[in-house]
Enzyme design. Sequence first.
Site, PDB file in Angstrom:
ATOM      1  N   CYS A  81       0.847  -1.204   0.000  1.00 34.41           N
ATOM      2  CA  CYS A  81       0.000   0.000   0.000  1.00 34.41           C
ATOM      3  C   CYS A  81       0.880   1.252   0.000  1.00 34.41           C
ATOM      4  O   CYS A  81       0.550   2.247  -0.651  1.00 34.41           O
ATOM      5  CB  CYS A  81      -0.953   0.003   1.191  1.00 34.41           C
ATOM      6  SG  CYS A  81      -2.378  -1.098   0.976  1.00 34.41           S
TER       7      CYS A  81
ATOM      8  N   ASP B 135      10.384  -6.941  -8.558  1.00 33.20           N
ATOM      9  CA  ASP B 135      10.616  -7.467  -7.209  1.00 33.20           C
ATOM     10  C   ASP B 135      11.997  -7.029  -6.723  1.00 33.20           C
ATOM     11  O   ASP B 135      12.972  -7.061  -7.467  1.00 33.20           O
ATOM     12  CB  ASP B 135      10.523  -9.005  -7.212  1.00 33.20           C
ATOM     13  CG  ASP B 135      10.382  -9.578  -5.824  1.00 33.20           C
ATOM     14  OD1 ASP B 135       9.291 -10.080  -5.483  1.00 33.20           O
ATOM     15  OD2 ASP B 135      11.366  -9.511  -5.040  1.00 33.20           O
TER      16      ASP B 135
ATOM     17  N   THR C 124       4.944 -13.594   2.330  1.00 31.99           N
ATOM     18  CA  THR C 124       5.602 -12.717   3.306  1.00 31.99           C
ATOM     19  C   THR C 124       4.983 -11.328   3.326  1.00 31.99           C
ATOM     20  O   THR C 124       5.144 -10.601   4.287  1.00 31.99           O
ATOM     21  CB  THR C 124       7.112 -12.593   3.011  1.00 31.99           C
ATOM     22  OG1 THR C 124       7.283 -12.103   1.678  1.00 31.99           O
ATOM     23  CG2 THR C 124       7.811 -13.937   3.146  1.00 31.99           C
TER      24      THR C 124
ATOM     25  N   HIS D  96      -6.382  -2.785  -1.287  1.00 32.72           N
ATOM     26  CA  HIS D  96      -5.781  -3.785  -0.395  1.00 32.72           C
ATOM     27  C   HIS D  96      -6.706  -4.986  -0.235  1.00 32.72           C
ATOM     28  O   HIS D  96      -7.844  -4.860   0.214  1.00 32.72           O
ATOM     29  CB  HIS D  96      -5.458  -3.198   0.983  1.00 32.72           C
ATOM     30  CG  HIS D  96      -4.813  -4.218   1.873  1.00 32.72           C
ATOM     31  ND1 HIS D  96      -3.450  -4.325   2.022  1.00 32.72           N
ATOM     32  CD2 HIS D  96      -5.354  -5.217   2.614  1.00 32.72           C
ATOM     33  CE1 HIS D  96      -3.173  -5.346   2.820  1.00 32.72           C
ATOM     34  NE2 HIS D  96      -4.323  -5.903   3.204  1.00 32.72           N
TER      35      HIS D  96
ATOM     36  N   GLY E 236       4.280 -19.519   1.953  1.00 35.28           N
ATOM     37  CA  GLY E 236       5.429 -18.649   1.691  1.00 35.28           C
ATOM     38  C   GLY E 236       5.064 -17.197   1.432  1.00 35.28           C
ATOM     39  O   GLY E 236       5.855 -16.444   0.877  1.00 35.28           O
TER      40      GLY E 236
ATOM     41  N   HIS F  20      -0.544  -8.649   1.066  1.00 35.71           N
ATOM     42  CA  HIS F  20      -1.320  -7.831   0.118  1.00 35.71           C
ATOM     43  C   HIS F  20      -1.278  -8.654  -1.161  1.00 35.71           C
ATOM     44  O   HIS F  20      -0.182  -8.941  -1.669  1.00 35.71           O
ATOM     45  CB  HIS F  20      -0.663  -6.448  -0.057  1.00 35.71           C
ATOM     46  CG  HIS F  20      -1.354  -5.523  -1.027  1.00 35.71           C
ATOM     47  ND1 HIS F  20      -1.747  -4.227  -0.693  1.00 35.71           N
ATOM     48  CD2 HIS F  20      -1.715  -5.681  -2.330  1.00 35.71           C
ATOM     49  CE1 HIS F  20      -2.310  -3.643  -1.746  1.00 35.71           C
ATOM     50  NE2 HIS F  20      -2.297  -4.509  -2.759  1.00 35.71           N
TER      51      HIS F  20
ATOM     52  N   HIS G   6      -0.748 -10.464  -4.388  1.00 36.52           N
ATOM     53  CA  HIS G   6       0.158 -10.171  -5.501  1.00 36.52           C
ATOM     54  C   HIS G   6       0.397 -11.430  -6.314  1.00 36.52           C
ATOM     55  O   HIS G   6       0.455 -12.531  -5.764  1.00 36.52           O
ATOM     56  CB  HIS G   6       1.486  -9.589  -5.013  1.00 36.52           C
ATOM     57  CG  HIS G   6       2.168 -10.394  -3.940  1.00 36.52           C
ATOM     58  ND1 HIS G   6       1.771 -10.359  -2.625  1.00 36.52           N
ATOM     59  CD2 HIS G   6       3.202 -11.253  -3.988  1.00 36.52           C
ATOM     60  CE1 HIS G   6       2.542 -11.168  -1.910  1.00 36.52           C
ATOM     61  NE2 HIS G   6       3.423 -11.732  -2.723  1.00 36.52           N
TER      62      HIS G   6
ATOM     63  N   ASN H  66       1.385 -16.782  -3.602  1.00 43.16           N
ATOM     64  CA  ASN H  66       1.577 -17.527  -2.361  1.00 43.16           C
ATOM     65  C   ASN H  66       0.511 -17.097  -1.358  1.00 43.16           C
ATOM     66  O   ASN H  66       0.122 -15.927  -1.327  1.00 43.16           O
ATOM     67  CB  ASN H  66       2.970 -17.247  -1.787  1.00 43.16           C
ATOM     68  CG  ASN H  66       4.081 -17.713  -2.719  1.00 43.16           C
ATOM     69  OD1 ASN H  66       3.949 -18.737  -3.369  1.00 43.16           O
ATOM     70  ND2 ASN H  66       5.163 -16.949  -2.789  1.00 43.16           N
TER      71      ASN H  66
ATOM     72  N   HIS I 178       3.243 -13.102  -8.673  1.00 47.38           N
ATOM     73  CA  HIS I 178       4.617 -13.054  -9.156  1.00 47.38           C
ATOM     74  C   HIS I 178       4.598 -13.446 -10.629  1.00 47.38           C
ATOM     75  O   HIS I 178       4.015 -14.477 -10.986  1.00 47.38           O
ATOM     76  CB  HIS I 178       5.494 -14.082  -8.425  1.00 47.38           C
ATOM     77  CG  HIS I 178       5.632 -13.867  -6.953  1.00 47.38           C
ATOM     78  ND1 HIS I 178       6.756 -13.294  -6.395  1.00 47.38           N
ATOM     79  CD2 HIS I 178       4.810 -14.153  -5.918  1.00 47.38           C
ATOM     80  CE1 HIS I 178       6.618 -13.254  -5.071  1.00 47.38           C
ATOM     81  NE2 HIS I 178       5.437 -13.771  -4.756  1.00 47.38           N
TER      82      HIS I 178
HETATM   83  P1  5GP Z   1       5.629 -13.315  -1.103  1.00 46.78           P
HETATM   84  O1  5GP Z   1       6.822 -13.851  -0.335  1.00 46.78           O
HETATM   85  O2  5GP Z   1       4.664 -12.642  -0.160  1.00 46.78           O
HETATM   86  O3  5GP Z   1       4.979 -14.266  -2.033  1.00 46.78           O
HETATM   87  O4  5GP Z   1       6.220 -12.186  -2.048  1.00 46.78           O
HETATM   88  C1  5GP Z   1       6.583 -10.929  -1.588  1.00 46.78           C
HETATM   89  C2  5GP Z   1       7.610 -10.407  -2.540  1.00 46.78           C
HETATM   90  O5  5GP Z   1       7.744  -9.020  -2.327  1.00 46.78           O
HETATM   91  C3  5GP Z   1       9.007 -11.024  -2.341  1.00 46.78           C
HETATM   92  O6  5GP Z   1       9.419 -11.643  -3.560  1.00 46.78           O
HETATM   93  C4  5GP Z   1       9.883  -9.823  -1.967  1.00 46.78           C
HETATM   94  O7  5GP Z   1      11.168  -9.886  -2.539  1.00 46.78           O
HETATM   95  C5  5GP Z   1       9.070  -8.648  -2.494  1.00 46.78           C
HETATM   96  N1  5GP Z   1       9.239  -7.413  -1.747  1.00 46.78           N
HETATM   97  C6  5GP Z   1       9.194  -7.256  -0.395  1.00 46.78           C
HETATM   98  N2  5GP Z   1       9.357  -5.959  -0.069  1.00 46.78           N
HETATM   99  C7  5GP Z   1       9.501  -5.283  -1.237  1.00 46.78           C
HETATM  100  C8  5GP Z   1       9.705  -3.899  -1.545  1.00 46.78           C
HETATM  101  O8  5GP Z   1       9.772  -3.025  -0.680  1.00 46.78           O
HETATM  102  N3  5GP Z   1       9.802  -3.578  -2.859  1.00 46.78           N
HETATM  103  C9  5GP Z   1       9.730  -4.520  -3.858  1.00 46.78           C
HETATM  104  N4  5GP Z   1       9.850  -4.087  -5.100  1.00 46.78           N
HETATM  105  N5  5GP Z   1       9.527  -5.829  -3.598  1.00 46.78           N
HETATM  106  C10 5GP Z   1       9.425  -6.202  -2.307  1.00 46.78           C
HETATM  107 ZN    ZN Z   2      -1.812  -3.315   1.152  1.00 47.87          ZN
END
Ligand code: 5GP
Ligand code: ZN
Length: 112
Positions: A7, A30, A94, A46, A92, A97, A99, A86, A101
């Site tokens: 956000c 990323d 992290t 969100h 997995g 919000h 998203h 994820n 990939h």
């Molecule tokens: P998840 O682990 O939730 O599936 O994916 C979160 C992704 O967000 C991860 O691949 C991580 O590298 C990316 N990420 C986390 N913080 C930031 C950020 O501040 N900027 C960008 N561009 N990517 C982020």
């Molecule tokens: Zn959000």
Amino acid sequence: MDNCIFCKIIKGELPSEKVYQDEEIIAFVDIKPQAPVHILVIPKKHIDGADTLPAEDAGLTGRLVIAAARIAEQFHLSGGYRIVTNIGKDGGQTVRHLHFHLLGGEKLKDSY
Ligand code: 5GP
Ligand code: ZN
């Protein structure tokens, strides 16, 4: 959501390398790429994750996947790519919000 990193990126409070944007979607590189092309495609609204998607956001979800496919074309991923979301700790996730990939640019390693 106040404490949500994505956000903050949407509001411009944190920097990002944007590759696509429209009224309801943004996509950016990323910060820790797992493949030569690693883009995150997210709704501006969100939503915690695919597990809490409201039924009325079925259309938005489709448009997120379509945007990811268009971005894949923009990045010339004609050999194929992966779109992944994820969910939760075991999945997995992290950043809580929603998203997608978009991963590509090489033969991707096998995974689940
Ligand atoms: P998840 O682990 O939730 O599936 O994916 C979160 C992704 O967000 C991860 O691949 C991580 O590298 C990316 N990420 C986390 N913080 C930031 C950020 O501040 N900027 C960008 N561009 N990517 C982020
Ligand atoms: Zn959000």
